[in-house]
Design an enzyme around this catalytic site. Sequence first.
Site, PDB file in Angstrom:
ATOM      1  N   GLY A 113       0.770  -1.238   0.000  1.00 47.94           N
ATOM      2  CA  GLY A 113       0.000   0.000   0.000  1.00 47.94           C
ATOM      3  C   GLY A 113       0.799   1.285   0.000  1.00 47.94           C
ATOM      4  O   GLY A 113       0.243   2.369   0.211  1.00 47.94           O
ATOM      5  N   VAL A 114       2.123   1.200  -0.248  1.00 51.74           N
ATOM      6  CA  VAL A 114       2.934   2.426  -0.229  1.00 51.74           C
ATOM      7  C   VAL A 114       3.138   3.033  -1.615  1.00 51.74           C
ATOM      8  O   VAL A 114       3.719   4.108  -1.753  1.00 51.74           O
ATOM      9  CB  VAL A 114       4.316   2.176   0.430  1.00 51.74           C
ATOM     10  CG1 VAL A 114       4.143   1.772   1.876  1.00 51.74           C
ATOM     11  CG2 VAL A 114       5.116   1.125  -0.341  1.00 51.74           C
ATOM     12  N   GLY A 115       2.671   2.336  -2.664  1.00 49.79           N
ATOM     13  CA  GLY A 115       2.799   2.879  -4.016  1.00 49.79           C
ATOM     14  C   GLY A 115       3.901   2.249  -4.837  1.00 49.79           C
ATOM     15  O   GLY A 115       4.448   2.892  -5.739  1.00 49.79           O
ATOM     16  N   ASP A 167       3.842  -9.716  -7.899  1.00 46.49           N
ATOM     17  CA  ASP A 167       2.874  -9.631  -6.802  1.00 46.49           C
ATOM     18  C   ASP A 167       1.624 -10.407  -7.197  1.00 46.49           C
ATOM     19  O   ASP A 167       1.013 -10.112  -8.226  1.00 46.49           O
ATOM     20  CB  ASP A 167       2.525  -8.165  -6.545  1.00 46.49           C
ATOM     21  CG  ASP A 167       1.679  -7.985  -5.288  1.00 46.49           C
ATOM     22  OD1 ASP A 167       1.120  -8.978  -4.797  1.00 46.49           O
ATOM     23  OD2 ASP A 167       1.581  -6.835  -4.819  1.00 46.49           O
ATOM     24  N   GLU A 222       5.472   6.865   7.968  1.00 42.31           N
ATOM     25  CA  GLU A 222       4.734   6.355   9.111  1.00 42.31           C
ATOM     26  C   GLU A 222       5.595   5.304   9.809  1.00 42.31           C
ATOM     27  O   GLU A 222       6.503   4.730   9.200  1.00 42.31           O
ATOM     28  CB  GLU A 222       3.398   5.742   8.681  1.00 42.31           C
ATOM     29  CG  GLU A 222       2.420   6.753   8.107  1.00 42.31           C
ATOM     30  CD  GLU A 222       1.100   6.117   7.695  1.00 42.31           C
ATOM     31  OE1 GLU A 222       0.934   4.892   7.923  1.00 42.31           O
ATOM     32  OE2 GLU A 222       0.244   6.834   7.143  1.00 42.31           O
TER      33      GLU A 222
END
Length: 365
Positions: free
Chosen positions: A38-40, A65, A234
């Site tokens: 989900g980080v791109g 993936d 994060e």
Amino acid sequence: MGSTKEEEEEEEERPEGSMKNVIEQETLKWVFVGGKGGVGKTTCSSILAILFATVRSSVLIISTDPAHNLSDAFQQRFSKSPTLVHGFTNLFAMEVDPSVENEEVSGDGQDNFVSELANAIPGIDEAMSFAEMLKLVQTMDYSVIVFDTAPTGHTLRLLQFPSTLEKGLTKMMTLKNKFGGLLSQMTRMFGVEDEFGEDAILGRLEGMKGVIEQVNQQFKDPDLTTFVCVCIPEFLSLYETERLVQELAKFEIDTHNIIVNQVLFDDEVVDSKLLKARKRMQERYIDQFYMLYEDFHISKLPLMPEEVTGLQALQTFSRHFLIPYQPAIKKGTIEELEMRITELNRQLKDAHDELDKLQKGEQKA
């Protein structure tokens, strides 16, 4: 509480990174892009492939993936075969599943037996599938290959494939030496003909092991391979990036670029208390990235109001990979004047450097 003079000077000295060092490294053959889910990663790997296509003769981007997003990023359907990306003559894309459970391994008795055997050796199914894919890729003439990898754990397994195959082969050889014709009996049980017996199966594994070890040597060569870590500012992403960097060092795989994605800049927070609080949180983690990875190229990419999908959006966003993103500054403000002074000072320095070069050239003449 305002920043101290030392902190301001440190921030001014902090280099604004870009991905130009990767794009301009002419020797690169393999480029991995990975990080937490989900980080791109897919967006970043797609843009890197697009940028490579502007300077290389042929580029292949591969998604390993299982939850493929490459087709969504380009808004074009891709498969397990290289497909030309719309709008290009030298950029190809493919999506592969590192899993032995597909129609390619369900055809004859030998493949059925290998499939059953794979269940007894954890990870060998992915290793075998990856080796087959690498054999396919090696027969093609691509200048550079970009891997859009799965989340961190899956990526680390991918890098362990050479040792996984080594263990699997050793285990099979041990069984053969210890139990004599056991494998021959097993092959007959699975309905495999003599010509597809234990020697053929061992030969197939040996062949895969040879291919994957040959490529693994290239993976450990920093002139040929690099790994680009993608993260967001994060805690969990910082933690996982550190784990990834340490594991890559164990595997002797070069990594010296980190993309910090979804960053909030001053021009985007306006008067929102929520966004201002989030920006302060991000700044703490970004500071930690610069402390931990002072020798890395760190590129900060802005959080966009909409998803970056489709060729046009990817190409537009790609400029931030070459020129560090600068937030818009309102005219008539102190910030705008400071920005103009900084830019004029930079131009003055460039002019002085150019003058020095000309003077040295005249002295030599």
